[in-house]
Design an enzyme around this catalytic site. Structure first.
Site, short mmCIF file in Angstrom:
data_model
loop_
_atom_site.label_atom_id
_atom_site.label_comp_id
_atom_site.label_asym_id
_atom_site.label_seq_id
_atom_site.Cartn_x
_atom_site.Cartn_y
_atom_site.Cartn_z
N PRO A 99 -17.08 2.07 -7.87
CA PRO A 99 -17.55 2.03 -6.62
C PRO A 99 -19.55 1.47 -6.77
O PRO A 99 -20.01 1.01 -7.46
CB PRO A 99 -18.10 3.79 -6.30
CG PRO A 99 -18.22 4.21 -7.50
CD PRO A 99 -17.18 3.19 -8.59
N LEU A 100 -19.63 1.46 -5.58
CA LEU A 100 -21.78 0.88 -5.49
C LEU A 100 -22.24 1.36 -6.26
O LEU A 100 -21.88 2.87 -6.84
CB LEU A 100 -21.46 0.84 -3.73
CG LEU A 100 -21.28 0.11 -2.88
CD1 LEU A 100 -21.65 0.13 -1.59
CD2 LEU A 100 -21.24 -1.43 -3.25
N GLY A 115 -14.57 -0.45 -4.66
CA GLY A 115 -13.58 -0.66 -4.95
C GLY A 115 -13.33 -0.11 -6.41
O GLY A 115 -13.98 -0.17 -7.00
N PHE A 167 -12.92 -3.90 -1.02
CA PHE A 167 -14.05 -3.38 -1.49
C PHE A 167 -14.86 -3.59 -0.84
O PHE A 167 -16.06 -4.15 -1.96
CB PHE A 167 -13.65 -4.42 -2.80
CG PHE A 167 -11.81 -3.82 -3.61
CD1 PHE A 167 -11.40 -2.60 -3.64
CD2 PHE A 167 -11.81 -4.94 -5.23
CE1 PHE A 167 -10.25 -2.08 -3.64
CE2 PHE A 167 -10.33 -4.69 -5.57
CZ PHE A 167 -9.83 -3.56 -4.24
N PRO A 168 -15.23 -3.48 0.19
CA PRO A 168 -16.92 -3.36 0.68
C PRO A 168 -17.28 -2.24 0.15
O PRO A 168 -19.14 -2.34 0.25
CB PRO A 168 -16.10 -3.35 2.12
CG PRO A 168 -15.73 -2.33 2.31
CD PRO A 168 -14.01 -2.81 1.10
N TYR A 208 0.52 -1.32 -0.40
CA TYR A 208 -0.07 -0.42 -0.23
C TYR A 208 0.93 1.26 0.29
O TYR A 208 1.14 1.98 0.81
CB TYR A 208 -0.68 0.24 1.43
CG TYR A 208 -2.06 -0.92 0.94
CD1 TYR A 208 -2.59 -1.71 0.33
CD2 TYR A 208 -2.63 -0.84 2.17
CE1 TYR A 208 -3.26 -2.79 0.13
CE2 TYR A 208 -4.28 -2.05 2.36
CZ TYR A 208 -3.95 -3.11 1.54
OH TYR A 208 -5.20 -3.83 1.48
#
Length: 294
Positions: free
Chosen positions: A226-227, A222, A218-219, A67
């Site tokens: 995106p959602l 991600g 990726f809740p 990261y």
């Protein structure tokens, strides 16, 4: 949105049978950069986000040595922001992916590299031992045929030496979980999972039965995907909440073994995410959201 709602509202899970963590945690992936290949973020903002997360009661931080982007490294920010660490703070890392010349995680480490990667992360974070280390296998897609045994055995040796308290695996299926458990105890599984990508429900239930934490990466969709906020909008409106908050609350409602680790480089988004810990969805909400899974 500003809030003082604390992560404690999410409840607790005892990792590995001996390390309690609040189920609303924090993922460090987005501290160096919003999307891999983008503009590096201001390190001071990242430090502020980490300190605010702990103020809000977060005591589970998920990170990795890869990261990093443009000279900004998540592990360095965590050490600068939070060291000396609180006794109840659980820091988890992942090893396996290796960055290529372009800085992107594009290959995998063999067994001979894993000790070095764990020791590098310990030094970067200023730790003597990790609470949790995941072996991350595969690329972005899961390969159910990939064996992890030889590599996981290396981490099991480091656990026996005292460098690691608990072991996890990432990007895996049920057969790989069984393979890992035949070598050493598994405390956590970290896989791609969210309200619109819920193919792992059977593995989630298996983890719950085994007392293994399930930690979705990726809740909130991600990367650059995106959602679909419109698909969550009706439930969000009923609760005067955001689509992201509903997606996080759905995860927490799905299983007591679920540990959420939404990541962000924004103090405002951090507070919005943590506030989802106190959002209670109704049976109507859950039924409606269940019909949206793809």
């Amino acid at each position: 949105m500003t809030t003082n709602i604390m992560a404690a509202a999410s409840g607790e899970f005892t990792l590995g049978g001996d390390r309690p963590v609040r189920r609303m945690g924090f993922g460090a992936m987005r501290l160096p950069v919003g999307v891999f290949g983008g503009t590096p973020r201001d390190p001071e903002t990242g430090i502020a986000v980490l300190r605010r997360a702990v103020e809000l009661g977060v005591n589970h931080i998920d990170t990795a040595g890869f990261y990093a982007w443009g000279g900004v490294e998540a592990n360095d920010l965590i050490r600068r922001a939070l060291s000396p660490y609180a006794d109840d703070l659980v820091i988890a890392t992942k090893v396996g992916p290796l960055r290529g010349p372009d800085g992107l995680p594009s290959s995998q480490a063999g067994p001979e590299r894993l000790r070095e990667l764990v020791e590098d992360d310990l030094r970067a974070l200023g730790l003597d031992r990790f609470d949790l280390v995941y072996l991350r296998i595969g690329g972005m897609a899961r390969d159910p045929e990939e064996s992890l045994g030889e590599r996981f055995a290396v981490l099991a040796e480091l656990r026996e030496e005292g460098l690691i308290r608990h072991l996890g695996i990432s990007n895996v299926g049920a057969e790989q979980l069984a393979e890992a458990r035949s070598i050493a105890p598994v405390a956590a599984v970290q896989n791609h999972f969210h309200v619109h990508h819920a193919d792992d429900l059977e593995l989630l239930r298996q983890c719950e039965e085994l007392g293994v934490a399930y930690v979705p990466y990726f809740p909130l969709g991600g990367g650059d995907r995106p959602l679909d906020a419109e698909r969550l909008a009706k439930v969000a409106a009923r609760h005067d909440a955001t689509a992201a908050q509903v997606a996080l609350a759905w995860l927490l409602a799905l299983s007591p073994a679920m540990l959420a680790i939404p990541g962000t480089g924004s103090p405002e988004h951090l507070e919005e995410n943590v506030a989802a810990a106190a959002l209670t969805l109704t049976e109507e909400d859950l039924a409606e959201l269940a019909g949206q899974n793809v």
